[in-house]
Design an enzyme around this catalytic site. Structure first.
Site: not given
Length: 485
Positions: A167, A123-124
């Site tokens: 995110e 995600k990051t």
């Protein structure tokens, strides 16, 4: 869709408990930049706290009821804040609204074109790739990321453009609060065992997230990952949702044709389906590994969903050079590179070790691993150990508890025993202070050292570099040339 239950002025003068955390600090920064009078507290000082102070936020060190100003319009918390926190107790006693971080972030996204990036892993990185590349194209997005790009406080920005990249965290189901125009799902696996008991619960949670996509919006989802393909099948027939798939599968809308490693970068070639205009593009990803290449392709597909031309976005993705703790080079000493990795789930550990192996050349890969959470180690300790067998040698620390209390019988030995079962060279390290010297003694010129885990293992990188530098200086003093001079 503004989040329910938040008064219009709730975020005018918010107080953040744990304001220095990666997720909390990003929301706080955007609010400051939008003109809110932000205050908060954290258990310790940090570069992130200093960056918030420079922007004008008031930050108290330590937690005390008196930290919450009398005119605070809300107290913002994350799921990590315990119910007996003195500031949270004071807020409730004084009738100050308590707002979850996810509700605050949802409010920030209201009025924009949100892209919400979800998935068990990646995600990051994917959020960062999108934020950087869209900024490179001059689209000036707002964004909130769960990590810093290149400097303290760079995890978030209030931009003047209409796109908002965020995110979306599934760990506590907080991603159910968002209403994105584009949702990205990178992969779907069982994790966060304190909140999810089975894959059925995971699928149910991700379906709820997709149901929040705005009418006419788009889901970008992996065509390769088993869990993502199962979720796509479960969503079949949903009206008002456009689905774009990406990956190496022959039926992917954005198909990965090739990933060619070049040291610590990759060259990626993709083909677009006719519905997306067709054609092929080759572009550079400035971080190593096939999984990071796939993150970049997910970002490319999300851009297509927002009508950002792929031939513009693809080269802009090359301007992304990494995010802290995601295979971040901390430095080189005595011809040994020290790299930091946030990987803590077996899939992430294996992916990062495979990626870094490509850049190690003839050198060895040495890992300092810190298991994260008792619950995760209890469920996945054996798989963590199996993944560590991909390293040439590993040192395993005690479990980093984070927000959890110890679980009887659950220790890092679960990881160590599994790694040894798979033939790995593993050393148990209960004395943290001994690790820099231990690694400095093990490492040889050309080796790569990986500090790996979601806890404070990251702090060991600079200490290892310092010990390696000291070793190099002592070696130089003992060399014949030094004695002759």
């Amino acid at each position: 869709m503004a989040p329910a239950g938040i008064a219009p002025d709730a975020l005018d003068r918010p107080h953040f408990i744990g304001i220095g955390g990666a997720g909390m600090s990003g929301v706080a920064k955007v609010l400051v930049q939008r003109g809110a009078r932000v205050a908060g507290s954290d258990s310790k000082d940090s570069p992130i706290v200093a960056a918030l102070r420079e922007l004008g936020a008031t930050v108290h060190l330590g937690h005390a009821a008196g930290n919450v100003a009398s005119d605070a319009t809300s107290v913002v918390v994350s799921s990590a804040i315990r119910a007996d926190n003195l500031e949270l107790v004071a807020a409730r006693e004084r009738g100050i609204p308590v707002v979850h971080r996810s509700d605050a972030l949802a409010a920030l996204m209201d009025g924009h074109r949100p892209i919400a990036v979800a998935g068990t892993h990646g995600k990051t990185t994917t959020t960062s790739m999108l934020a950087v590349s869209l900024r490179t194209l001059g689209l000036d997005p707002s964004y909130v990321i769960g990590g810093d790009l290149d400097a303290p406080g760079s995890s978030a920005e209030h931009g003047g453009g209409e796109i908002f990249v965020a995110e979306a965290d599934e760990s506590d189901r907080s991603f159910h609060k968002y209403a994105p125009e584009v949702a990205i799902i990178l992969n779907v696996e069982l994790d966060h065992h304190a909140n999810y008991a089975s894959m059925d619960e995971i699928y149910d949670s991700f379906r709820t997230f997709v149901e929040r996509v705005r009418p006419g919006g788009t889901l970008v989802i992996s065509a390769d990952h088993d869990g993502a393909r199962e979720l796509t099948a479960q969503l079949a027939g949903r009206e008002g949702l456009r689905v774009l798939t990406y990956g190496e599968a022959a039926d992917a809308d954005v198909r990965v044709l090739d990933v060619v490693p070049h040291g610590l970068t990759s060259e990626v070639t993709v083909r677009f389906a006719e519905a997306l205009g067709g054609g092929e593009i080759t572009f550079t990803v400035s971080v190593p590994g096939r999984h990071y290449a796939h993150n970049a392709v997910a970002a490319l597909a999300a851009g297509a969903a927002l009508d950002v031309p792929a031939r513009d976005l693809a080269p802009a993705i090359a301007s992304y050079t990494g995010v802290k703790r995601r295979l971040q080079l901390k430095g080189t000493a005595a011809e040994v590179q020290v790299i930091d990795s946030y990987a803590h789930h077996p899939t992430e550990i294996a992916a990062d070790l495979e990626a870094i192996r490509g850049g190690a050349g003839e050198g060895r890969v040495l890992v300092v691993f810190q298991p994260h959470l008792f619950s995760r180690t209890q469920e996945l300790g054996a798989e963590m150990g199996e993944a560590l067998a991909l390293a040439d040698a590993s040192v395993v620390l005690d479990i980093y508890p984070a927000r959890e209390d110890p679980v009887p019988g659950i220790t890092s030995d679960l990881v160590i025993d599994a790694a040894r079962h798979h033939g790995a060279d593993v050393t148990a390290a209960h004395d943290r202070s001994a690790i820099p010297g231990l690694i400095a003694g093990m490492a040889k010129p050309g080796d790569l050292v990986l500090t790996m885990g979601a806890g404070d293992v990251t702090d060991l990188g600079p200490e290892i570099l310092a010990r390696l530098q000291t070793r190099r200086a002592r070696s130089a003093l003992r060399s014949p040339a030094s004695r002759e001079s």
